[in-house]
Design a protein around this motif. Structure first.
Motif, PDB file in Angstrom:
ATOM      1  N   VAL B 103      41.647  49.399  41.334  1.00 21.33           N
ATOM      2  CA  VAL B 103      41.280  49.379  42.651  1.00 21.33           C
ATOM      3  C   VAL B 103      40.339  48.030  43.317  1.00 21.33           C
ATOM      4  CG1 VAL B 103      39.775  50.628  44.732  1.00 21.33           C
ATOM      5  CG2 VAL B 103      41.100  51.851  42.640  1.00 21.33           C
ATOM      6  N   VAL B 104      39.349  47.685  42.451  1.00 17.39           N
ATOM      7  CA  VAL B 104      38.627  46.492  42.793  1.00 17.39           C
ATOM      8  C   VAL B 104      39.770  45.258  42.637  1.00 17.39           C
ATOM      9  CG1 VAL B 104      36.820  45.085  41.803  1.00 17.39           C
ATOM     10  CG2 VAL B 104      36.378  47.661  41.669  1.00 17.39           C
ATOM     11  N   ASN B 105      40.425  45.306  41.625  1.00 17.60           N
ATOM     12  CA  ASN B 105      41.454  44.193  41.645  1.00 17.60           C
ATOM     13  C   ASN B 105      42.201  44.094  42.614  1.00 17.60           C
ATOM     14  OD1 ASN B 105      42.635  42.011  39.882  1.00 17.60           O
ATOM     15  ND2 ASN B 105      44.377  43.351  39.622  1.00 17.60           N
ATOM     16  N   THR B 106      42.633  45.158  43.217  1.00 20.68           N
ATOM     17  CA  THR B 106      43.795  45.122  44.366  1.00 20.68           C
ATOM     18  C   THR B 106      42.880  44.517  45.603  1.00 20.68           C
ATOM     19  OG1 THR B 106      44.504  46.977  43.572  1.00 20.68           O
ATOM     20  CG2 THR B 106      45.112  46.482  45.931  1.00 20.68           C
ATOM     21  N   GLY B 112      40.357  39.348  48.849  1.00 21.87           N
ATOM     22  CA  GLY B 112      39.464  38.283  48.665  1.00 21.87           C
ATOM     23  C   GLY B 112      38.158  39.017  48.481  1.00 21.87           C
ATOM     24  N   LYS B 113      37.655  40.102  48.641  1.00 16.78           N
ATOM     25  CA  LYS B 113      36.480  40.483  48.359  1.00 16.78           C
ATOM     26  C   LYS B 113      36.632  41.843  47.464  1.00 16.78           C
ATOM     27  CE  LYS B 113      33.852  38.383  52.075  1.00 16.78           C
ATOM     28  NZ  LYS B 113      33.956  38.358  53.460  1.00 16.78           N
ATOM     29  N   THR B 114      35.271  42.280  46.933  1.00 16.93           N
ATOM     30  CA  THR B 114      35.498  43.693  46.230  1.00 16.93           C
ATOM     31  C   THR B 114      34.751  44.578  47.293  1.00 16.93           C
ATOM     32  OG1 THR B 114      32.991  43.542  45.887  1.00 16.93           O
ATOM     33  CG2 THR B 114      34.313  42.445  44.141  1.00 16.93           C
ATOM     34  N   PRO B 115      35.265  45.898  47.002  1.00 14.68           N
ATOM     35  CA  PRO B 115      34.852  46.981  47.855  1.00 14.68           C
ATOM     36  C   PRO B 115      33.670  46.844  48.422  1.00 14.68           C
ATOM     37  CG  PRO B 115      36.344  47.795  46.181  1.00 14.68           C
ATOM     38  CD  PRO B 115      36.039  46.266  45.885  1.00 14.68           C
ATOM     39  N   ALA B 116      32.723  46.696  47.311  1.00 13.35           N
ATOM     40  CA  ALA B 116      31.063  46.616  47.634  1.00 13.35           C
ATOM     41  C   ALA B 116      30.756  45.707  48.543  1.00 13.35           C
ATOM     42  CB  ALA B 116      30.652  46.347  46.199  1.00 13.35           C
ATOM     43  N   GLN B 117      31.525  44.353  48.559  1.00 14.23           N
ATOM     44  CA  GLN B 117      31.132  43.461  49.413  1.00 14.23           C
ATOM     45  C   GLN B 117      31.486  43.633  50.784  1.00 14.23           C
ATOM     46  OE1 GLN B 117      33.085  40.624  47.241  1.00 14.23           O
ATOM     47  NE2 GLN B 117      31.473  39.146  47.214  1.00 14.23           N
ATOM     48  N   LEU B 118      32.617  44.499  50.869  1.00 14.14           N
ATOM     49  CA  LEU B 118      33.180  44.823  52.368  1.00 14.14           C
ATOM     50  C   LEU B 118      32.752  46.127  52.779  1.00 14.14           C
ATOM     51  CD1 LEU B 118      37.189  44.254  51.591  1.00 14.14           C
ATOM     52  CD2 LEU B 118      35.687  42.941  52.982  1.00 14.14           C
TER      53      LEU B 118
END
Lengths: 208, 440
Positions: B103-106, B112-118
Motif C-alpha cells: 500500500v505504501v509503495n503504491t 510520490g508521498k507516503t500515506p502518512a505524509q498525505l
C-alpha cells in the motif's frame, strides 16, 4: 574525491561508453585524479562494481531504518518494504544495470559483482529471521533454518531478474511479483507444509 | 491479522487452482450420485451447495478478474441455482487484503508521498475489499475519507484470467463456447475499463454530478489531487450494506424512499444519459435510516448505443408489440432470433421471449409497483428455471441476445434484486422518468 563520487563517475563512464575503462590509468586520467587517490579508495575497477551493489543496499537499509513505520513492521512486512524500496533505488541506475546484462549476461553470469552485497544481505536476512523466530512468524527447524537466509538471497536474485526483464508500466508487475514471492516464502517457513514434506522425505529414505 | 498469506502466482498456478476446483466439483458429483443410490429422495440442493462452496473458495483465492466474474454470476440469481448465488453473493463483500508495505509503495510510486505524509491518519488495515483492490479509511483535517487502492498488475492478468474462467463459466451458465465468445469480449472490455482508475474517477465525478438532483441520493466528493492510476480518494460515506440494513428493520416508508431513489437513479441514467452504472451489486450501495442511499464505484459503466436503446425499449411498448411483423423485426435486431432460424424455431423462441418480456417489464407498464410482491419474483425464477431446463435452449449452440444486452440486463436484474430484497413500493410510471429528465 570520495568513494561515492568515484562510483558515480564509473557508472557514468559505462553509460557513455557502454564498456569498462581500459585501465585504472585511463579512468583516472578522465577523472583528473592521480592513481594514488584512486587506490586509496578502491583496489581495482572490479571493486567499484562490487561497491555499486553494496552501496545501493546500504542506502536502502539506511533509509528504512529511519522510517518509523518500518520499525513497527513484522519480519515479513520488513522484507517486503526492503524489496519495494530496493527496486526503487535500482531504478535510478537501471540503464547501467541493463548494460551489465547486455555485456555479461548478468545476473545469470558475472555474479561476482554481487559478492559484498550478498554478504551484507545475508546478515540482514539472518537478522530478520531471528526477529521472525521471536514473533513466531518463522519456525525454527534443525539444520534447515540455517539455510533460510540463503533462500532469501535466491529470492532477492529472483526479484532482481524479474525487474530487469519487466516491461510493465511503472514496473507494477515487479511489485506484484515481490508481494507474491514474499508471501509464498513466509508461508513455507512458517506453516507445517515444509515439515510434512520433510517428514515424508525422511520416511521414504529411511523406512521400507 | 487476517491478511491473505498466499496468492496464486503465475498463470500456471492460477490454472492449477481451477483444475483443483474441477476435480473437487467432480468428486461432489460422485458423492451426490452415491448418496442418491443409497437414498433416491436426495435432491440436488446439497450437490449445488457443495459445488458452490468449492468454486467460491477457489475464486476468492484468486482475486482480480476471476472474482469479478463470480460477482457477475452472482447477480443473475435467476440463472443460477440458489446455492450458487448465496455462496457467490459473499464474494461481493470481502476478499482477503494485501500487505501494508505494498500500500505504501503504491502511494510512493503514483503520488510520490507516503500515506502518512498525505493524511493525518491512515488506517493500514483495509476496511473493505473491492474485487480488484481494497478500501482504506483515512482522515485529513476533520474530513473522513475512503481510499480505494488497486492491486498491481491487475490489467495484465484480466485477459489470461478470463481465458481460464471460461470453461467454468460454460459449465456454470451452460452455454456453448461460441455463444460465450462475444459476451466474453464485452466482459473483457468492461473489466479492462474497470482497472483504469483515472477513467473511473472522471466518470464518477461526471455521473454523480449529473445525477445530483435526484432526491435521496448521496454521492461522495472526489479528490483528484489525491488520486492516481492506482488510487481513488473520496469522502467516506456512512451507511450499511443491504443485508445489515435490513436487519435493523427499517420502516416501509424508509424502504420505499431508498427503493425509489435507486429506481430513479437507474431510469434517469438509462433514458437521459444513455450511460449507466452497470455494477448494481449490494456492496456499492450504502443505505441509511433516514431513507437516503449512498452510491459509489463507477468503475463499470455501460454506454448504451442508440439503435440498441431504441430496439430494447420498444419491447416495453405494448402498442408496438401488437404488430407481429414489427415485433419480429425487433427480435431480430436484438439478435434474439437469427437469420438461420427455421420458421418453427422463430415461433418457438418468439413465444418464449414474449412471455419473458411480458413478465420482466411488468413494473414499467404500471403506475406503481410493489417489489415486495414475492409471487412476482417466484414466477420469474420459476420461469428462468423452466427456460434453463428446456432441452431446446440447453442444446442451442447459437448466441441469443445482443452483447449490449449483457450489461443492461445485468443492471436491471441487479436493481430488481435489490428492490425485491428491500420490499420497496416504487412509482414506476413513465411520467416519473420524464419529470426527472426535464428537471436536469
Amino acid at each position: 574525491m570520495d568513494k561515492k563520487q568515484i562510483r558515480e563517475a564509473y557508472t557514468l563512464y559505462w553509460l557513455e561508453n557502454g564498456n569498462r575503462p581500459v585501465s585504472v590509468f585511463t579512468f583516472c586520467k578522465i577523472l583528473g585524479i592521480t592513481e594514488t587517490t584512486f587506490y586509496d579508495n578502491y583496489s581495482s575497477l572490479e571493486a567499484i562494481e562490487k561497491d555499486f551493489w553494496l552501496g545501493i543496499f546500504q542506502e536502502t537499509l539506511a533509509q528504512l531504518k529511519t522510517d518509523e513505520t518500518y520499525q513497527n513492521y513484522a519480519a515479513q512486512e520488513k522484507l517486503l518494504s526492503f524489496y519495494f524500496l530496493w527496486v526503487q533505488k535500482l531504478k535510478e541506475n537501471r540503464s547501467y544495470i541493463l548494460l551489465q546484462k547486455e555485456k555479461f549476461r548478468f545476473p545469470v553470469l558475472h555474479q561476482g559483482q554481487l559478492d559484498t552485497f550478498r554478504k551484507a544481505f545475508l546478515d540482514y536476512a539472518s537478522e530478520l529471521i531471528k526477529e521472525g523466530y521471536q514473533s513466531e512468524e518463522i519456525k525454527e527447524r534443525k539444520y534447515i533454518s540455517d539455510k533460510y537466509a540463503h533462500g532469501f538471497w535466491v529470492q532477492a536474485l529472483f526479484v532482481l531478474r524479474y525487474w530487469i526483464n519487466d516491461n510493465s508500466e511503472k514496473f507494477e508487475m515487479t511489485d506484484a511479483a515481490i508481494e507474491k514471492a514474499v508471501n509464498l516464502s513466509f508461508r513455507l517457513i512458517s506453516s507445517n507444509t515444509l515439515d510434512s514434506l520433510l517428514d515424508f522425505g525422511k520416511f521414504m529414505l529411511t523406512g521400507k | 491479522m487476517n491478511e491473505q498469506s498466499k496468492i496464486p502466482t503465475g498463470k500456471v498456478e492460477r490454472a492449477t487452482r481451477f483444475v483443483g476446483t474441477g476435480l473437487k466439483v467432480g468428486t461432489n458429483y460422485i458423492k451426490h450420485y452415491t448418496r442418491k443410490l443409497m437414498d433416491p429422495s436426495v435432491g440436488k440442493e446439497q450437490l449445488h451447495a457443495d459445488n458452490a462452496e468449492d468454486i467460491y473458495e477457489t475464486l476468492s483465492n484468486l482475486k482480480g478478474s476471476a472474482l469479478k466474474v463470480a460477482q457477475m454470476l452472482s447477480m443473475d440469481k435467476g440463472m443460477l441455482p440458489k446455492a450458487y448465488s448465496d455462496r457467490f453473493a459473499m464474494s461481493q463483500y470481502s476478499a482477503p487484503p494485501l500487505s501494508g508495505p505494498l500500500v505504501v509503495n503504491t502511494f510512493l510510486k503514483t503520488l510520490g508521498k507516503t500515506p502518512a505524509q498525505l493524511f493525518d491518519h491512515f488506517d493500514m488495515k483495509a476496511s473493505n475489499a473491492a474485487s480488484i483492490g481494497q478500501v482504506h479509511k483515512a482522515m485529513k483535517g476533520d474530513r473522513r475519507l475512503a481510499i480505494k487502492i488497486q492491486y498491481p498488475g491487475v490489467a495484465n492478468s484480466v485477459k489470461s484470467d478470463l481465458r481460464i474462467v471460461k470453461p467454468f463459466a460454460i459449465r456454470i451458465v451452460g452455454m456453448s463456447e461460441v455463444d460465450l465468445d462475444k459476451y466474453f469480449e464485452e466482459i473483457e472490455t468492461r473489466l479492462l475499463e474497470e482497472t483504469d482508475y483515472r477513467l473511473e474517477l472522471k466518470r464518477s465525478i461526471e455521473l454523480s454530478g449529473l445525477c445530483a438532483h435526484i432526491p435521496n441520493l448521496v454521492f461522495p466528493g472526489y479528490y483528484p489531487e489525491l488520486s492516481s492510476e492506482r488510487i481513488i480518494t473520496m469522502d467516506w460515506l456512512e451507511g450499511q450494506h443491504l443485508k445489515e440494513f435490513l436487519e435493523t428493520n427499517p420502516s416501509q416508508e424508509v424502504r420505499n424512499s431508498i427503493g425509489q431513489a435507486i429506481w430513479d437513479f437507474y431510469q434517469f441514467q438509462v433514458h437521459q444519459l444513455k450511460k449507466v452504472h452497470a455494477d448494481p451489486h449490494p456492496g456499492n450501495f450504502l443505505m441509511r435510516a433516514n431513507g437516503t442511499v449512498g452510491i459509489f464505484d463507477f468503475g463499470c459503466v455501460k454506454e448504451i448505443p442508440e439503435d440498441f436503446y431504441v430496439n430494447y425499449f420498444s419491447l416495453v411498448d405494448k402498442e408496438i408489440l401488437k404488430d407481429e411483423a414489427r415485433r419480429k423485426q425487433i427480435y431480430a435486431n436484438l439478435e434474439m432470433i437469427h437469420p438461420s432460424d427455421t420458421e418453427k424455431e422463430v415461433t418457438f423462441y418468439s413465444t418464449l421471449f414474449q412471455q419473458m418480456i411480458d413478465m420482466l417489464t411488468l413494473p414499467f407498464t404500471l403506475e406503481e409497483f410493489d417489489f415486495g410482491n414475492e409471487t412476482y419474483f417466484r414466477e420469474i425464477y420459476a420461469y428462468m428455471d423452466y427456460l434453463y431446463n428446456l432441452k431446446e435452449i440447453r442444446e442451442s449452440k447459437v448466441a441469443r441476445g445482443s452483447r449490449h444486452s449483457l450489461y443492461v440486463n445485468r443492471t436491471y436484474f441487479g436493481m430488481y434484486s435489490i428492490l425485491s430484497d428491500l420490499k420497496a413500493k416504487v412509482i414506476t410510471s413513465q411520467s416519473r422518468v420524464q419529470a426527472l429528465m426535464s428537471a436536469s
